[in-house]
Design a protein around this motif. Structure first.
Motif, mmCIF file in Angstrom:
data_model
loop_
_atom_site.group_PDB
_atom_site.id
_atom_site.type_symbol
_atom_site.label_atom_id
_atom_site.label_comp_id
_atom_site.label_asym_id
_atom_site.label_seq_id
_atom_site.Cartn_x
_atom_site.Cartn_y
_atom_site.Cartn_z
ATOM 1 N N TYR A 25 35.132 -9.265 -17.281
ATOM 2 C CA TYR A 25 34.333 -9.424 -18.506
ATOM 3 C C TYR A 25 33.279 -8.333 -18.463
ATOM 4 O O TYR A 25 32.467 -8.275 -17.539
ATOM 5 C CB TYR A 25 33.666 -10.808 -18.531
ATOM 6 C CG TYR A 25 32.980 -11.131 -19.832
ATOM 7 C CD1 TYR A 25 33.632 -11.853 -20.812
ATOM 8 C CD2 TYR A 25 31.680 -10.709 -20.072
ATOM 9 C CE1 TYR A 25 33.007 -12.158 -22.007
ATOM 10 C CE2 TYR A 25 31.046 -11.006 -21.261
ATOM 11 C CZ TYR A 25 31.710 -11.734 -22.223
ATOM 12 O OH TYR A 25 31.090 -12.036 -23.410
ATOM 13 N N PHE A 26 33.282 -7.453 -19.464
ATOM 14 C CA PHE A 26 32.367 -6.316 -19.433
ATOM 15 C C PHE A 26 30.959 -6.733 -19.815
ATOM 16 O O PHE A 26 30.749 -7.373 -20.839
ATOM 17 C CB PHE A 26 32.825 -5.209 -20.387
ATOM 18 C CG PHE A 26 31.844 -4.076 -20.454
ATOM 19 C CD1 PHE A 26 31.761 -3.162 -19.426
ATOM 20 C CD2 PHE A 26 30.978 -3.948 -21.527
ATOM 21 C CE1 PHE A 26 30.850 -2.118 -19.477
ATOM 22 C CE2 PHE A 26 30.056 -2.926 -21.581
ATOM 23 C CZ PHE A 26 29.999 -2.004 -20.555
ATOM 24 N N VAL A 27 30.018 -6.385 -18.957
ATOM 25 C CA VAL A 27 28.598 -6.475 -19.301
ATOM 26 C C VAL A 27 27.975 -5.133 -18.945
ATOM 27 O O VAL A 27 28.307 -4.524 -17.940
ATOM 28 C CB VAL A 27 27.865 -7.613 -18.558
ATOM 29 C CG1 VAL A 27 28.249 -8.971 -19.075
ATOM 30 C CG2 VAL A 27 28.065 -7.528 -17.082
ATOM 31 N N SER A 28 27.086 -4.681 -19.805
ATOM 32 C CA SER A 28 26.466 -3.386 -19.567
ATOM 33 C C SER A 28 25.320 -3.511 -18.572
ATOM 34 O O SER A 28 24.823 -4.606 -18.291
ATOM 35 C CB SER A 28 25.930 -2.817 -20.883
ATOM 36 O OG SER A 28 24.862 -3.613 -21.353
ATOM 37 N N GLU A 29 24.900 -2.380 -18.075
ATOM 38 C CA GLU A 29 23.770 -2.344 -17.150
ATOM 39 C C GLU A 29 22.521 -2.912 -17.816
ATOM 40 O O GLU A 29 21.758 -3.678 -17.215
ATOM 41 C CB GLU A 29 23.532 -0.898 -16.706
ATOM 42 C CG GLU A 29 22.293 -0.705 -15.864
ATOM 43 C CD GLU A 29 22.001 0.762 -15.599
ATOM 44 O OE1 GLU A 29 20.946 1.028 -14.998
ATOM 45 O OE2 GLU A 29 22.800 1.626 -15.983
ATOM 46 N N SER A 30 22.302 -2.543 -19.080
ATOM 47 C CA SER A 30 21.102 -3.017 -19.775
ATOM 48 C C SER A 30 21.148 -4.532 -19.998
ATOM 49 O O SER A 30 20.127 -5.213 -19.923
ATOM 50 C CB SER A 30 20.926 -2.289 -21.102
ATOM 51 O OG SER A 30 22.048 -2.476 -21.923
ATOM 52 N N THR A 31 22.343 -5.065 -20.239
ATOM 53 C CA THR A 31 22.479 -6.515 -20.390
ATOM 54 C C THR A 31 22.139 -7.221 -19.090
ATOM 55 O O THR A 31 21.404 -8.210 -19.074
ATOM 56 C CB THR A 31 23.906 -6.881 -20.840
ATOM 57 O OG1 THR A 31 24.154 -6.282 -22.110
ATOM 58 C CG2 THR A 31 24.093 -8.375 -20.931
ATOM 59 N N VAL A 32 22.661 -6.713 -17.995
ATOM 60 C CA VAL A 32 22.361 -7.288 -16.681
ATOM 61 C C VAL A 32 20.859 -7.209 -16.427
ATOM 62 O O VAL A 32 20.240 -8.191 -15.994
ATOM 63 C CB VAL A 32 23.150 -6.571 -15.559
ATOM 64 C CG1 VAL A 32 22.661 -7.000 -14.182
ATOM 65 C CG2 VAL A 32 24.632 -6.828 -15.709
#
Length: 128
Positions: free
Chosen positions: A98-105
Motif C-alpha cells: 500500500y503506497f504511502v508517501s514520505e510526507s504522509t508518513v
C-alpha cells in the motif's frame, strides 16, 4: 434555498396535476428543472423518505489515508525506531503493498508526537 420534504412533495404533485407543461409550471414556481427531476426520481425510488435533506458531505474522500493504514504506519514506526520517514514509507510500501508517501508518513508520525527534533552537532572553532 432548501425546501422541506413536504414542500418538495407538494411541488411534485402540483407539476403532475397542472394543465401546463412541466417546464412552464416549474418556470412559474421558480424551480430549476434539474432540481425538480432529481426530487422526482428520488420520490419514485424511495417515496417521501427520499425527499428528506441529505448531508452534502461526501461519505468518502478519495485521497484520505484510511485510519487502519495510519495505525499500521504508527505500529511500524514504533517497531523500527531508527528509520526516517522516508525509509518508513519505503518499508511500509514494500511490506503492506500500500503506497504511502514520505510526507504522509511524516504527518502521521507528527500527529502522534513520534517525530523528534534532529540532533544538531555543534562544531566549535578550534583555536590555533
Amino acid at each position: 434555498m432548501r425546501y422541506p420534504a413536504e414542500e418538495k412533495l407538494e411541488i411534485i404533485r402540483l407539476v403532475e396535476d397542472s394543465h401546463l407543461s412541466a417546464r412552464r409550471t416549474l418556470a412559474k414556481l421558480g424551480i430549476p428543472r434539474t432540481t425538480f427531476y432529481r426530487w422526482y426520481d428520488r420520490c419514485l425510488q424511495s417515496g417521501e423518505a427520499g425527499l428528506q435533506d441529505q448531508s452534502p458531505k461526501p461519505k468518502h474522500v478519495w485521497n484520505r489515508v484510511p485510519d487502519d493504514v495510519k495505525r499500521k504506519v504508527v505500529k511500524l514506526a514504533l517497531q523500527e525506531t531508527e528509520l526516517s520517514p522516508r525509509e518508513l514509507a519505503v518499508t511500509f510500501t514494500d511490506q503492506e503493498r500500500y503506497f504511502v508517501s514520505e510526507s504522509t508518513v511524516y504527518r502521521v508520525l507528527k500527529a502522534h508526537d513520534l517525530i523528534t527534533s534532529p540532533a544538531f552537532i555543534v562544531i566549535q572553532a578550534a583555536s590555533e
